[in-house]
Design a protein around this motif. Structure first.
Motif, PDB file in Angstrom:
ATOM      1  N   PHE A 146      44.244 -27.256 103.444  1.00  0.00           N
ATOM      2  CA  PHE A 146      44.116 -26.923 104.560  1.00  0.00           C
ATOM      3  C   PHE A 146      45.276 -26.118 104.946  1.00  0.00           C
ATOM      4  O   PHE A 146      45.217 -26.859 106.292  1.00  0.00           O
ATOM      5  N   GLY A 147      44.951 -24.518 104.581  1.00  0.00           N
ATOM      6  CA  GLY A 147      45.978 -23.605 105.144  1.00  0.00           C
ATOM      7  C   GLY A 147      46.994 -22.995 104.456  1.00  0.00           C
ATOM      8  O   GLY A 147      47.746 -22.165 103.750  1.00  0.00           O
ATOM      9  N   ILE A 148      47.901 -24.596 103.332  1.00  0.00           N
ATOM     10  CA  ILE A 148      48.649 -23.799 101.663  1.00  0.00           C
ATOM     11  C   ILE A 148      47.785 -23.642 101.384  1.00  0.00           C
ATOM     12  O   ILE A 148      46.517 -24.754 100.321  1.00  0.00           O
ATOM     13  N   ALA A 149      47.964 -22.774 100.313  1.00  0.00           N
ATOM     14  CA  ALA A 149      46.877 -22.324  99.253  1.00  0.00           C
ATOM     15  C   ALA A 149      47.673 -23.467  97.562  1.00  0.00           C
ATOM     16  O   ALA A 149      49.648 -23.454  97.323  1.00  0.00           O
ATOM     17  N   GLY A 150      46.728 -24.250  97.426  1.00  0.00           N
ATOM     18  CA  GLY A 150      47.410 -24.611  96.566  1.00  0.00           C
ATOM     19  C   GLY A 150      47.611 -26.278  96.606  1.00  0.00           C
ATOM     20  O   GLY A 150      47.758 -26.478  98.369  1.00  0.00           O
ATOM     21  N   HIS A 151      48.696 -26.654  95.897  1.00  0.00           N
ATOM     22  CA  HIS A 151      48.588 -28.802  96.182  1.00  0.00           C
ATOM     23  C   HIS A 151      49.361 -29.292  94.946  1.00  0.00           C
ATOM     24  O   HIS A 151      49.551 -28.551  93.791  1.00  0.00           O
ATOM     25  N   SER A 152      49.994 -30.310  95.589  1.00  0.00           N
ATOM     26  CA  SER A 152      51.392 -30.434  94.818  1.00  0.00           C
ATOM     27  C   SER A 152      51.316 -32.399  94.903  1.00  0.00           C
ATOM     28  O   SER A 152      50.952 -32.607  96.038  1.00  0.00           O
ATOM     29  N   SER A 153      51.757 -32.415  93.789  1.00  0.00           N
ATOM     30  CA  SER A 153      51.768 -33.913  93.678  1.00  0.00           C
ATOM     31  C   SER A 153      52.997 -34.480  93.045  1.00  0.00           C
ATOM     32  O   SER A 153      53.941 -33.709  92.038  1.00  0.00           O
ATOM     33  N   ILE A 154      53.441 -36.220  93.002  1.00  0.00           N
ATOM     34  CA  ILE A 154      54.503 -36.526  91.853  1.00  0.00           C
ATOM     35  C   ILE A 154      53.783 -37.510  91.305  1.00  0.00           C
ATOM     36  O   ILE A 154      53.734 -38.636  91.495  1.00  0.00           O
ATOM     37  N   VAL A 155      54.465 -37.966  89.969  1.00  0.00           N
ATOM     38  CA  VAL A 155      54.375 -38.704  89.150  1.00  0.00           C
ATOM     39  C   VAL A 155      55.019 -39.790  89.626  1.00  0.00           C
ATOM     40  O   VAL A 155      56.753 -39.813  89.646  1.00  0.00           O
ATOM     41  N   THR A 156      54.534 -40.660  89.527  1.00  0.00           N
ATOM     42  CA  THR A 156      55.403 -43.048  89.246  1.00  0.00           C
ATOM     43  C   THR A 156      55.172 -43.538  88.972  1.00  0.00           C
ATOM     44  O   THR A 156      56.108 -44.229  88.804  1.00  0.00           O
ATOM     45  N   GLU A 157      54.091 -43.141  88.225  1.00  0.00           N
ATOM     46  CA  GLU A 157      54.168 -44.025  86.697  1.00  0.00           C
ATOM     47  C   GLU A 157      53.853 -45.940  87.200  1.00  0.00           C
ATOM     48  O   GLU A 157      54.267 -45.886  88.127  1.00  0.00           O
ATOM     49  N   SER A 159      50.796 -44.034  87.789  1.00  0.00           N
ATOM     50  CA  SER A 159      49.464 -43.200  88.826  1.00  0.00           C
ATOM     51  C   SER A 159      50.172 -42.424  89.362  1.00  0.00           C
ATOM     52  O   SER A 159      52.054 -41.881  88.924  1.00  0.00           O
ATOM     53  N   ILE A 160      49.735 -41.428  89.801  1.00  0.00           N
ATOM     54  CA  ILE A 160      50.209 -40.451  90.912  1.00  0.00           C
ATOM     55  C   ILE A 160      50.259 -40.127  92.250  1.00  0.00           C
ATOM     56  O   ILE A 160      49.043 -41.160  92.783  1.00  0.00           O
ATOM     57  N   MET A 161      51.504 -39.922  92.813  1.00  0.00           N
ATOM     58  CA  MET A 161      51.363 -39.926  94.841  1.00  0.00           C
ATOM     59  C   MET A 161      51.081 -38.875  95.100  1.00  0.00           C
ATOM     60  O   MET A 161      51.491 -37.522  94.850  1.00  0.00           O
ATOM     61  N   HIS A 162      50.313 -39.040  96.005  1.00  0.00           N
ATOM     62  CA  HIS A 162      49.756 -37.322  96.875  1.00  0.00           C
ATOM     63  C   HIS A 162      49.351 -37.601  98.328  1.00  0.00           C
ATOM     64  O   HIS A 162      48.609 -38.634  98.258  1.00  0.00           O
ATOM     65  N   GLY A 170      47.911 -40.888 105.105  1.00  0.00           N
ATOM     66  CA  GLY A 170      49.310 -40.716 104.521  1.00  0.00           C
ATOM     67  C   GLY A 170      48.926 -40.483 102.897  1.00  0.00           C
ATOM     68  O   GLY A 170      47.719 -40.669 102.917  1.00  0.00           O
ATOM     69  N   PRO A 171      50.219 -40.735 102.100  1.00  0.00           N
ATOM     70  CA  PRO A 171      50.023 -40.611 100.819  1.00  0.00           C
ATOM     71  C   PRO A 171      49.822 -41.365  99.912  1.00  0.00           C
ATOM     72  O   PRO A 171      50.032 -42.405 100.619  1.00  0.00           O
ATOM     73  N   ARG A 172      48.897 -41.841  98.983  1.00  0.00           N
ATOM     74  CA  ARG A 172      48.151 -42.675  98.464  1.00  0.00           C
ATOM     75  C   ARG A 172      48.333 -42.108  96.821  1.00  0.00           C
ATOM     76  O   ARG A 172      48.452 -41.312  96.379  1.00  0.00           O
ATOM     77  N   PRO A 173      48.102 -43.195  95.541  1.00  0.00           N
ATOM     78  CA  PRO A 173      48.477 -43.313  94.054  1.00  0.00           C
ATOM     79  C   PRO A 173      46.203 -42.708  93.846  1.00  0.00           C
ATOM     80  O   PRO A 173      45.645 -43.183  94.898  1.00  0.00           O
ATOM     81  N   ILE A 174      47.114 -42.201  93.474  1.00  0.00           N
ATOM     82  CA  ILE A 174      45.457 -41.680  92.209  1.00  0.00           C
ATOM     83  C   ILE A 174      46.045 -41.822  90.647  1.00  0.00           C
ATOM     84  O   ILE A 174      47.125 -41.843  90.482  1.00  0.00           O
ATOM     85  N   SER A 175      44.725 -42.618  90.052  1.00  0.00           N
ATOM     86  CA  SER A 175      44.976 -42.370  88.410  1.00  0.00           C
ATOM     87  C   SER A 175      45.319 -41.063  88.188  1.00  0.00           C
ATOM     88  O   SER A 175      44.694 -40.392  88.604  1.00  0.00           O
ATOM     89  N   TYR A 176      45.864 -40.987  86.756  1.00  0.00           N
ATOM     90  CA  TYR A 176      45.661 -40.064  85.988  1.00  0.00           C
ATOM     91  C   TYR A 176      44.799 -38.942  85.901  1.00  0.00           C
ATOM     92  O   TYR A 176      44.481 -37.971  86.114  1.00  0.00           O
ATOM     93  N   SER A 177      43.413 -40.146  85.330  1.00  0.00           N
ATOM     94  CA  SER A 177      42.382 -39.440  84.577  1.00  0.00           C
ATOM     95  C   SER A 177      41.942 -38.887  86.582  1.00  0.00           C
ATOM     96  O   SER A 177      40.423 -37.862  86.397  1.00  0.00           O
ATOM     97  N   ASN A 178      41.432 -39.736  87.206  1.00  0.00           N
ATOM     98  CA  ASN A 178      41.146 -38.702  88.687  1.00  0.00           C
ATOM     99  C   ASN A 178      41.706 -37.659  89.297  1.00  0.00           C
ATOM    100  O   ASN A 178      40.611 -36.737  89.476  1.00  0.00           O
ATOM    101  N   TRP A 179      43.189 -37.773  88.931  1.00  0.00           N
ATOM    102  CA  TRP A 179      43.888 -37.165  89.371  1.00  0.00           C
ATOM    103  C   TRP A 179      43.647 -35.214  88.720  1.00  0.00           C
ATOM    104  O   TRP A 179      42.488 -34.138  89.153  1.00  0.00           O
ATOM    105  N   PHE A 180      42.814 -35.401  87.606  1.00  0.00           N
ATOM    106  CA  PHE A 180      42.759 -34.576  86.924  1.00  0.00           C
ATOM    107  C   PHE A 180      41.157 -34.367  86.147  1.00  0.00           C
ATOM    108  O   PHE A 180      40.343 -33.102  86.014  1.00  0.00           O
TER     109      PHE A 180
END
Length: 285
Positions: A146-157, A159-162, A170-180
């Motif tokens: 929404f205004g910044i090109a791209g997206h970033s996240s961090i692996v927490t094991e 899952s991934i937080m973004h 707020g930031p929420r976990p997402i599974s590896y498979s769902n993220w990719f």
């Protein structure tokens, strides 16, 4: 023979007309189709909607990376063990297998050990035999925040937080498979310092229930409101209680994580390059 030639010419003409129609109706990738404001009017609309802080300029959202050195990709010449990696028998870079977790039990003065490793299938980053590790930074071009090109996240094991955008609370976990499945390309940066990445991942995971507003803003030390790449940046610096990543006054863009100047205090490599476009800093998609 003449009839056959006429048929072929007619068929070719129809194909050319069809391709011309398709090319007119399918827009090429551009700043606008990626959701990035390429003029002041679009930026003003985002500011009025509350998704971008007042005073933010177009160049803040899409900084120039010309002349900046990108993070190097991992190679066989690197100390792979520092990155939790190794070479297999075919010379491919893969993750080092983890030692199985053991649980000791004592019965009538006899101590035995039992393998208590999780009986779940191993997830590998797409196109690799590399498993996620705490603190891995994932950058994708396949969405705009929404205004910044791209997206970033961090692996927490495990899952991934973004912080996915304005619709998230707020930031929420997402599974590896769902993220990719959701994002269709990625570069993944891994740091070598295990203490730094563990603290960053733990800090990020601790915010999984945070109730924050979404806004692209320059308050780098402010938690609420927040946005995707600012959250990742804070995970490292706030999680470690000091400036691990380079000081930034203003907006943290997702693509900042692809350039070496972001990591003055660590060793880092791109360990995965999955369908990532070249020259992303210049928006040459």
């Amino acid at each position: 023979m003449l009839r056959k030639d006429l048929f072929v010419k007619g068929f070719v003409s129809l194909v050319i007309v069809f391709l011309g129609f398709v090319s007119l109706n399918i827009p090429l990738a551009s700043a606008k189709t990626l959701g990035v404001p390429d003029n002041q009017q679009e930026l003003n609309e985002m500011i009025n909607d509350g998704d971008v802080q007042k005073g933010v300029e177009l160049e803040d959202l899409n900084p120039s990376y010309e002349g900046k050195e990108e993070v190097k990709e991992i190679s066989k010449n690197d100390n792979l063990a520092d990155y939790g990696l190794m070479l297999d028998e075919n010379g491919e870079i893969i993750s080092k297998p983890e030692e199985p977790k053991k649980k000791a039990t004592t019965t009538q003065d006899v101590t035995t050990t039992q393998d208590v490793s999780a009986a779940t299938s191993t997830f590998y980053y797409p196109g690799t035999k590399i498993t996620p590790r705490k603190g891995d930074i994932i950058i994708t071009t396949s969405t705009s925040s929404f205004g910044i090109a791209g997206h970033s996240s961090i692996v927490t094991e495990p899952s991934i937080m973004h912080f996915s955008g304005p619709s998230a609370s707020g930031p929420r976990p997402i599974s590896y498979s769902n993220w990719f499945n959701r994002y269709k390309d990625a570069k993944i940066v891994r740091l070598t310092n295990s203490t730094i990445v563990t603290k960053a991942a733990s800090w990020a995971a601790s915010k999984r229930n945070a109730n924050w507003d979404y806004e692209i803003n320059g308050g780098i030390s402010v938690l609420d409101p927040n946005y995707c790449s600012k959250f990742v940046y804070q995970s490292f610096n706030m999680g470690n209680g000091k400036g691990i990543l380079a000081p930034i006054n203003g907006i943290v863009a997702p693509y900042n994580f692809l350039y070496g100047e972001m990591y003055p205090n660590t060793d880092e490599r791109v360990i995965v390059d999955w369908k990532f476009p070249a020259r992303i800093g210049d928006m040459d998609l």
